[in-house]
Design an enzyme around this catalytic site. Structure first.
Site, PDB file in Angstrom:
ATOM      1  N   PRO A 179       0.791  -1.237   0.000  1.00 43.36           N
ATOM      2  CA  PRO A 179       0.000   0.000   0.000  1.00 43.36           C
ATOM      3  C   PRO A 179       0.822   1.286   0.000  1.00 43.36           C
ATOM      4  CG  PRO A 179       0.028  -0.935   2.207  1.00 43.36           C
ATOM      5  CD  PRO A 179       0.741  -1.927   1.319  1.00 43.36           C
ATOM      6  N   GLY A 180       2.161   1.186   0.206  1.00 41.07           N
ATOM      7  CA  GLY A 180       2.934   2.406  -0.002  1.00 41.07           C
ATOM      8  C   GLY A 180       3.846   2.846   1.131  1.00 41.07           C
ATOM      9  N   GLY A 181       4.191   1.954   2.042  1.00 47.10           N
ATOM     10  CA  GLY A 181       5.097   2.339   3.135  1.00 47.10           C
ATOM     11  C   GLY A 181       6.456   2.796   2.617  1.00 47.10           C
ATOM     12  N   ASP A 197       2.820  -1.657  -8.897  1.00 45.05           N
ATOM     13  CA  ASP A 197       2.101  -2.737  -8.203  1.00 45.05           C
ATOM     14  C   ASP A 197       0.762  -2.887  -8.900  1.00 45.05           C
ATOM     15  OD1 ASP A 197       0.707  -4.382  -6.143  1.00 45.05           O
ATOM     16  OD2 ASP A 197       2.397  -3.801  -4.861  1.00 45.05           O
ATOM     17  N   ASP A 235      10.032  -4.953  -3.041  1.00 42.15           N
ATOM     18  CA  ASP A 235       9.506  -5.652  -1.850  1.00 42.15           C
ATOM     19  C   ASP A 235       8.364  -6.583  -2.282  1.00 42.15           C
ATOM     20  OD1 ASP A 235       9.509  -6.117   0.939  1.00 42.15           O
ATOM     21  OD2 ASP A 235       7.986  -4.585   1.311  1.00 42.15           O
ATOM     22  N   LYS A 264      12.037 -12.813   0.253  1.00 47.59           N
ATOM     23  CA  LYS A 264      11.006 -13.311   1.169  1.00 47.59           C
ATOM     24  C   LYS A 264      10.920 -14.819   1.016  1.00 47.59           C
ATOM     25  CE  LYS A 264       8.423  -9.033   0.614  1.00 47.59           C
ATOM     26  NZ  LYS A 264       7.981  -8.552   1.911  1.00 47.59           N
TER      27      LYS A 264
HETATM   28  C1  LIG Z   1       4.823  -6.853   1.196  1.00 49.84           C
HETATM   29  S1  LIG Z   1       3.851  -6.022   0.054  1.00 49.84           S
HETATM   30  C2  LIG Z   1       4.809  -4.577  -0.228  1.00 49.84           C
HETATM   31  C3  LIG Z   1       4.709  -3.569   0.856  1.00 49.84           C
HETATM   32  C4  LIG Z   1       5.293  -2.242   0.431  1.00 49.84           C
HETATM   33  N1  LIG Z   1       6.728  -2.305   0.264  1.00 49.84           N
HETATM   34  C5  LIG Z   1       4.974  -1.169   1.441  1.00 49.84           C
HETATM   35  O1  LIG Z   1       5.915  -0.611   2.011  1.00 49.84           O
HETATM   36  O2  LIG Z   1       3.795  -0.880   1.652  1.00 49.84           O
HETATM   37  C6  LIG Z   1       4.099  -6.927  -1.398  1.00 49.84           C
HETATM   38  C7  LIG Z   1       3.460  -6.336  -2.615  1.00 49.84           C
HETATM   39  O3  LIG Z   1       3.893  -7.076  -3.743  1.00 49.84           O
HETATM   40  C8  LIG Z   1       2.870  -6.940  -4.699  1.00 49.84           C
HETATM   41  N2  LIG Z   1       3.085  -7.873  -5.799  1.00 49.84           N
HETATM   42  C9  LIG Z   1       2.943  -9.212  -5.829  1.00 49.84           C
HETATM   43  N3  LIG Z   1       3.236  -9.671  -7.065  1.00 49.84           N
HETATM   44  C10 LIG Z   1       3.577  -8.581  -7.816  1.00 49.84           C
HETATM   45  C11 LIG Z   1       4.003  -8.393  -9.143  1.00 49.84           C
HETATM   46  N4  LIG Z   1       4.122  -9.432  -9.978  1.00 49.84           N
HETATM   47  N5  LIG Z   1       4.270  -7.135  -9.564  1.00 49.84           N
HETATM   48  C12 LIG Z   1       4.149  -6.089  -8.728  1.00 49.84           C
HETATM   49  N6  LIG Z   1       3.762  -6.212  -7.452  1.00 49.84           N
HETATM   50  C13 LIG Z   1       3.471  -7.451  -7.005  1.00 49.84           C
HETATM   51  C14 LIG Z   1       1.598  -7.177  -3.909  1.00 49.84           C
HETATM   52  O4  LIG Z   1       0.497  -6.631  -4.595  1.00 49.84           O
HETATM   53  C15 LIG Z   1       1.917  -6.435  -2.617  1.00 49.84           C
HETATM   54  O5  LIG Z   1       1.374  -5.144  -2.659  1.00 49.84           O
END
Ligand SMILES: C[S@@+](CC[C@H](N)C(=O)[O-])C[C@H]1O[C@@H](n2cnc3c(N)ncnc32)[C@H](O)[C@@H]1O
Length: 302
Positions: A179-181, A197, A235, A264
């Site tokens: 969501p954007g942290g 994303d 991330d 991860k």
């Molecule tokens: C752990 S969250 C990221 C949190 C983000 N760094 C923050 O600070 O809010 C992982 C993100 O990876 C995204 N994601 C998963 N597969 C993806 C892809 N193929 N391309 C882009 N984003 C992807 C998910 O939608 C999710 O929002």
């Protein structure tokens, strides 16, 4: 020569396996502290590496504190054994400030040693350690209202350890941004952020100056379509082997100056891929204090 590795909390098994693969012999283990023969090897799962450990007599509390003070000023205690006696020794040592960091600020540079009691009358000490923080633990003055989650803390920690961060006007690509942290943290530094994303950003983050959201897959994105970037952040939740291919693609493009990303692990730890990341020149792989079953890859600061 003796080296001790303090496992990140909950990850002693991963540290054991990493050291086994590196051919390191573990002589003894005191909870999270693995005391080993030989010079230090690079380790991602160690929260702190104690270099060139020495054994010192600790017949009295005052004598033990004096022996440590004779080596240097700042010491952090890790005392799973004989905790009460160790605490009495630590109380006689100069206070080491553990004030939460106000980001952005570089990690402290003052030497910080580590010590433990092996027996009531014998301590193990290392004046030089890999982490600038006591037992690898770092706290920040948190922002409870701006960011949509606490993911920014691991980004802050990586940048503090790197001792550099994006500056005003630099271009950042944030993959897996929702969501954007992380995007929030980067925009707050004045950087221009392309946040990629499939899921949208929190509206408050999307509205920050310099932020542009691109709703597509990070893996479909071709470096040519973006052009040069100062920082690539990632991330995305994915298998580490897939992340490695993505990082290799961006490195090969020559378009990116700095890469910071999270490996991860889903289920078992993929040690082979972690080792492949650790072998990339000019970078380091670390379990940060704010990581879960994850490792963070970022440039070396030296
Ligand atoms: C752990 S969250 C990221 C949190 C983000 N760094 C923050 O600070 O809010 C992982 C993100 O990876 C995204 N994601 C998963 N597969 C993806 C892809 N193929 N391309 C882009 N984003 C992807 C998910 O939608 C999710 O929002």
């Amino acid at each position: 020569m003796t080296t001790a590795y303090l496992a990140a909390e909950g990850f002693a098994d991963q540290l054991h396996e990493e050291l086994r693969r590196a051919g390191v012999v573990v002589r003894r283990q005191h909870e999270r502290l693995l005391i080993c023969e030989g010079a230090a090897v690079a380790s991602a799962w160690a929260a702190n590496i104690w270099h060139d450990c020495v054994e010192l007599p600790a017949a009295s509390i005052g004598g033990a504190a004096q022996a440590l003070r004779a080596i240097q000023r700042n010491w952090a205690m890790y005392a799973p054994l004989h905790h009460r006696r160790a605490s009495l020794i630590q109380e006689r040592l100069p206070h080491v400030s553990a004030k939460p960091i106000v980001f952005p600020a570089p990690a402290p540079v003052a030497p910080l040693g580590s010590w433990t009691l092996l027996a009531p009358d014998c301590l193990l000490a290392a004046a030089q350690c890999s982490s600038p923080f006591a037992n690898g633990e770092v706290a920040f003055v948190e922002d409870k209202t701006g960011p949509p989650n606490r993911a920014y803390l691991k980004l802050w920690e990586a940048l503090v350890r790197l001792r550099r961060w994006p500056v005003r006007g630099e271009c950042c690509l944030d993959l897996g941004a929702s969501p954007g942290g992380w995007t929030w943290a980067l925009a707050r530094l004045g950087a221009e952020v392309v946040a990629v994303d499939k899921a949208p950003l929190d509206p408050r983050v999307a509205a920050l100056p310099g932020v542009r959201w691109q709703g597509e897959s990070a893996f479909a994105l071709e470096p040519n379509s973006i052009g040069p970037v100062d920082w690539l952040f990632c991330d995305v939740v994915c298998y580490p082997s897939r992340l490695l291919r993505l990082v290799e693609k961006w490195r090969a493009s020559g378009f990116v100056k700095n890469i910071v990303c999270t490996l991860k692990f889903q289920g078992a730890t993929d040690h082979d891929t972690a080792a492949a990341f650790a072998a990339i020149p000019g970078a380091r792989l670390v379990h940060l204090h704010h990581n879960k079953h994850e490792l963070t890859f970022f440039p070396r600061s030296d």
